[in-house]
Design a protein around this motif. Sequence first.
Motif, PDB file in Angstrom:
ATOM      1  N   GLY A 275      -6.844 -17.221  -5.673  1.00  0.00           N
ATOM      2  CA  GLY A 275      -5.460 -17.482  -5.537  1.00  0.00           C
ATOM      3  C   GLY A 275      -4.662 -17.188  -6.827  1.00  0.00           C
ATOM      4  O   GLY A 275      -3.463 -17.297  -6.991  1.00  0.00           O
ATOM      5  N   GLU A 276      -5.381 -16.035  -7.517  1.00  0.00           N
ATOM      6  CA  GLU A 276      -4.514 -15.692  -8.774  1.00  0.00           C
ATOM      7  C   GLU A 276      -3.575 -14.664  -8.646  1.00  0.00           C
ATOM      8  O   GLU A 276      -2.735 -14.527  -9.266  1.00  0.00           O
ATOM      9  N   VAL A 277      -3.783 -13.621  -7.479  1.00  0.00           N
ATOM     10  CA  VAL A 277      -2.936 -12.802  -6.937  1.00  0.00           C
ATOM     11  C   VAL A 277      -2.872 -12.696  -5.620  1.00  0.00           C
ATOM     12  O   VAL A 277      -3.953 -12.990  -5.042  1.00  0.00           O
ATOM     13  N   GLU A 278      -1.660 -12.393  -5.102  1.00  0.00           N
ATOM     14  CA  GLU A 278      -1.663 -12.033  -3.513  1.00  0.00           C
ATOM     15  C   GLU A 278      -2.306 -10.809  -3.313  1.00  0.00           C
ATOM     16  O   GLU A 278      -2.152  -9.628  -3.661  1.00  0.00           O
ATOM     17  N   GLU A 279      -2.891 -11.080  -2.079  1.00  0.00           N
ATOM     18  CA  GLU A 279      -3.442  -9.803  -1.269  1.00  0.00           C
ATOM     19  C   GLU A 279      -2.488  -8.853  -1.044  1.00  0.00           C
ATOM     20  O   GLU A 279      -2.949  -7.598  -0.958  1.00  0.00           O
ATOM     21  N   ALA A 280      -1.039  -9.257  -0.721  1.00  0.00           N
ATOM     22  CA  ALA A 280      -0.222  -8.331  -0.399  1.00  0.00           C
ATOM     23  C   ALA A 280      -0.041  -7.143  -1.640  1.00  0.00           C
ATOM     24  O   ALA A 280       0.107  -6.000  -1.424  1.00  0.00           O
ATOM     25  N   LEU A 281      -0.290  -7.579  -2.884  1.00  0.00           N
ATOM     26  CA  LEU A 281      -0.211  -6.635  -4.048  1.00  0.00           C
ATOM     27  C   LEU A 281      -1.362  -5.607  -3.902  1.00  0.00           C
ATOM     28  O   LEU A 281      -1.372  -4.277  -4.236  1.00  0.00           O
ATOM     29  N   VAL A 282      -2.646  -5.982  -3.382  1.00  0.00           N
ATOM     30  CA  VAL A 282      -3.623  -5.076  -3.010  1.00  0.00           C
ATOM     31  C   VAL A 282      -3.608  -4.508  -2.115  1.00  0.00           C
ATOM     32  O   VAL A 282      -3.698  -3.128  -2.183  1.00  0.00           O
ATOM     33  N   ASP A 283      -2.906  -4.675  -0.978  1.00  0.00           N
ATOM     34  CA  ASP A 283      -2.346  -3.911   0.042  1.00  0.00           C
ATOM     35  C   ASP A 283      -1.569  -2.708  -0.394  1.00  0.00           C
ATOM     36  O   ASP A 283      -1.840  -1.409   0.044  1.00  0.00           O
ATOM     37  N   ALA A 284      -0.567  -3.088  -1.134  1.00  0.00           N
ATOM     38  CA  ALA A 284       0.484  -2.034  -1.720  1.00  0.00           C
ATOM     39  C   ALA A 284      -0.288  -1.104  -2.445  1.00  0.00           C
ATOM     40  O   ALA A 284       0.050   0.204  -2.175  1.00  0.00           O
ATOM     41  N   ALA A 285      -1.244  -1.490  -3.355  1.00  0.00           N
ATOM     42  CA  ALA A 285      -1.863  -0.365  -4.036  1.00  0.00           C
ATOM     43  C   ALA A 285      -3.047   0.352  -3.119  1.00  0.00           C
ATOM     44  O   ALA A 285      -2.824   1.716  -3.374  1.00  0.00           O
ATOM     45  N   ALA A 286      -3.622  -0.159  -2.241  1.00  0.00           N
ATOM     46  CA  ALA A 286      -4.411   0.483  -1.471  1.00  0.00           C
ATOM     47  C   ALA A 286      -3.772   1.578  -0.503  1.00  0.00           C
ATOM     48  O   ALA A 286      -4.034   2.568  -0.442  1.00  0.00           O
ATOM     49  N   ARG A 287      -2.705   1.160  -0.099  1.00  0.00           N
ATOM     50  CA  ARG A 287      -1.726   2.058   0.610  1.00  0.00           C
ATOM     51  C   ARG A 287      -1.235   3.183  -0.024  1.00  0.00           C
ATOM     52  O   ARG A 287      -1.475   4.212   0.421  1.00  0.00           O
ATOM     53  N   ARG A 288      -1.171   3.145  -1.352  1.00  0.00           N
ATOM     54  CA  ARG A 288      -0.602   4.305  -2.285  1.00  0.00           C
ATOM     55  C   ARG A 288      -1.843   5.188  -2.480  1.00  0.00           C
ATOM     56  O   ARG A 288      -1.869   6.362  -2.518  1.00  0.00           O
ATOM     57  N   VAL A 289      -3.029   4.496  -2.544  1.00  0.00           N
ATOM     58  CA  VAL A 289      -4.330   5.123  -2.976  1.00  0.00           C
ATOM     59  C   VAL A 289      -4.475   6.166  -1.651  1.00  0.00           C
ATOM     60  O   VAL A 289      -4.799   7.397  -1.677  1.00  0.00           O
ATOM     61  N   LEU A 290      -4.640   5.432  -0.509  1.00  0.00           N
ATOM     62  CA  LEU A 290      -4.845   6.344   0.933  1.00  0.00           C
ATOM     63  C   LEU A 290      -3.682   7.193   1.004  1.00  0.00           C
ATOM     64  O   LEU A 290      -4.155   8.317   1.611  1.00  0.00           O
ATOM     65  N   ARG A 291      -2.466   7.167   0.710  1.00  0.00           N
ATOM     66  CA  ARG A 291      -1.243   8.146   0.742  1.00  0.00           C
ATOM     67  C   ARG A 291      -1.864   9.262  -0.027  1.00  0.00           C
ATOM     68  O   ARG A 291      -1.633  10.399   0.154  1.00  0.00           O
ATOM     69  N   LEU A 292      -2.352   9.000  -1.442  1.00  0.00           N
ATOM     70  CA  LEU A 292      -2.785  10.044  -2.105  1.00  0.00           C
ATOM     71  C   LEU A 292      -4.050  11.021  -1.416  1.00  0.00           C
ATOM     72  O   LEU A 292      -3.787  12.159  -1.231  1.00  0.00           O
ATOM     73  N   ALA A 293      -4.823  10.076  -0.872  1.00  0.00           N
ATOM     74  CA  ALA A 293      -6.002  10.694  -0.304  1.00  0.00           C
ATOM     75  C   ALA A 293      -5.539  11.748   0.997  1.00  0.00           C
ATOM     76  O   ALA A 293      -6.117  12.914   1.196  1.00  0.00           O
TER      77      ALA A 293
END
Length: 827
Positions: A275-293
């Motif tokens: 519960g230290e960080v929201e999974e939504a932030l992980v999703d946003a970062a992963a989305r940007r990495v997949l976009r780069l890929a």
Amino acid sequence: MTPHPPYALGAEAERERAVEAALGRLDLDAKTRLLAGRDMWTLPALGCVGLAPLVMSDGPVGVRGRRWTPADPSVALPSPTALAAAWDPELARRAGRLLAQEAHRKGVHVLLAPTVNLHRSPLGGRHFEAYSEDPHLTGAIGAGYVLGVQDGGVGVTVKHFVGNDAETERFTVDNRIGERALRELYLAPFEAIVADARPWGVMAAYNAVNGVTMTEHDALVNGVLRGEWGFDGVVVSDWFAARSTAGALRGGLDIAMPGPVTVYGEALAAAVRAGEVEEALVDAAARRVLRLAARVGALSGTPAAVAVADRPAGIDGDALARELAARACVLLRNEVRGPEPLLPLDPAGTGGLAVIGAAAREARVLGGGSAQVFPDHVVSPLDGLRAALPPGAPVHFALGADPAEELGPAAAGFTLRAVARDAAGRELGGEPLPGGQVQWLGDLPEGVRYEELHTVEVRGRFVPRTGGAHRFGTRGTGGFRLTVAGRVLHDGPQADDHADPFEAFFGVPAERGTVDLAEGEPVEVSLLHTLPGNLELPVPAVGFSLLHGEPERDPEELLDEAVAAARAADTAVVVVATTERVESEGFDRTGLRLPGRQDELVARVAAANPRTVVVVNSGAPVEMPWREDVGAVLLAWFPGQEAGAALADVLFGAKEPGGRLPTTWPARLHDAPVSRVTLAEGVLAYDEGPFIGYRAWERSAATPAYCFGHGLGYTRWSYESLTVEPGSAADGTLAVARVLLRNTGRRAGREVVQFYLRTDHEPRRLVAFTAVEAGPGETVEAAVPVLLRSARIWDEAAGGWSAVEGPRTLEAAHSVGDVRLAAPLPG
């Protein structure tokens, strides 16, 4: 500049759909693993969604690839300061296209470049890797470079966001930068590149800005970069810069490099579950990495941003490197010697040429640190000049003075190989070396596993080109046994406690002894390195060097030889240079004097021959106390692999030295209005505000040696008229400026027309530039738009941009110190 290619809306929408589909199939562990480096240079593959491993590589003058090895050489272009000196964004774009071609050859998806930090102080040790003291010039050249790389379907990471303008304590320094200076200077190149080139990546710097480390800087990364500017790419950490899991994710960091030990991956998954960080932030970062890929073609089932058939290909790296090096040369001085200026020289009428200086024979073509690559060849100034002269033309070389104050890696005359062994002495693998330096970071030679590695031996033959007492040494951390011609010169440990961990790992040079050797007679050499057992490294790494120095000679004798050669020649060409121990990543400079006795060498040669040309190989300013005593001064920067060929093109007039200074050169360090890079209690205060570079010099009582924008050609230009027409706010244009110029000389030439905005109350600033070409007697028009964003200031009280108030004048200039025409700028 040609606009960036619009990505087809249909293809872009298809990529976004593929990204969302892939993201939806990943669980938390897979998503967090995607954000963490798998090793030194790659992100992990995820076969379940068709994701290939994303490969990154150092730049900016070449593409290293996953391994820094001469077995896979790289084209070595001139330094970024040279690229900026050409004042040509389209040339920068061509350089980027070549590097994209190189990246594909080496299986690289993302190039870790360009560096768009500013030359705040002339002491910045890594300034050769950045462009300029001016944010507008930096942004324009950087945008051209980014467009070129991405034209080839390869990503970039514009770096180092933001404030990494010096190297002293770079991992921990807190740069205190006022909001106005931050906006108008240090953020401005990044903003321009985001607007004009749509980069696919940005790299977060090591340092902090105003108390917050850049890998956690929510206000600048999420607020400014993504929020205000609309950046939709990835933010990757500089290597080992990420310090906290939750802080980095909240601060907008997408990728923590390198791996496998990072603050993301398993640590991030655990933080989400706790519960230290929201999974939504992980999703946003992963989305940007997949976009780069998806953009670089590493995500299957969706079109890459640039199709294979549309990538620029077939670019001749040698030819472009030579062209760029010649275009970047800045002719600082060219006095009349006889009926004409000294340069260009007539190759057919040269009655003997004396080529003088250690850097004339051993070319200084690259800055030190992560910008280094292995080219498959280097044309030295001596070889380039000899090749350009008619057969039999007399050319005499004299060393004169050696700039190296320490031993360097073994080079000329050595044939070496690195051999890796385990603790039992079993050979695991190895590779040939171009010199005495071993640098394995992350990836090791085939068959070598770091867990088994115990020793690495550099061994081979050395054929001396001169007889005498040759000097040998070591550099690195661990155990060393150095043997030359059967004689053990050293057997023991070596360590270094340098504050910068990279510098500490590679160590400082240590001379270990001399061996008398005969000219031309080969001997066996060996440096056995035992890896330090107590050194904990976050990635597999081996770095050490076999060092060598020619027999030392009486310095006075060397100087006398140079003077005699100059006196006997029609023209003397003296090549002076800095060294890797002066300009490199990891430390700042302590002064601007040329190392060794090079200043004395130039002074003596000039006294012996008034037809003395001095060629300066440095990436940033050096003091030149002899500049008024020589016939010509040519700044060649770090000119890359075609150094000598390009130098010959310029000296003999096949090419014009078309470069202009991208940074002010002080006569003395003491004169520089901004120079401090040292810290006070961990803080470096940018107290000068928006006054750096030429803006600061205009408030100074001192006069620089050469001002920003200065550079001579082989012809003369008359500025005949300037008209300024109102622009259109709809397309972001404040005005359109037109200058009519005439080439009044006897040779065809190129002129860089610079436009400066002057007001009563604000710092003067470069707002536009363009280049024109014309033959003798011809007229040509230079027309440029002046963008609205270039004529605005940051209002700290209001927290936003406002137009410059009061009467505004647009100046058309040859340099900041040579204004030719002026006209009112429309309100």
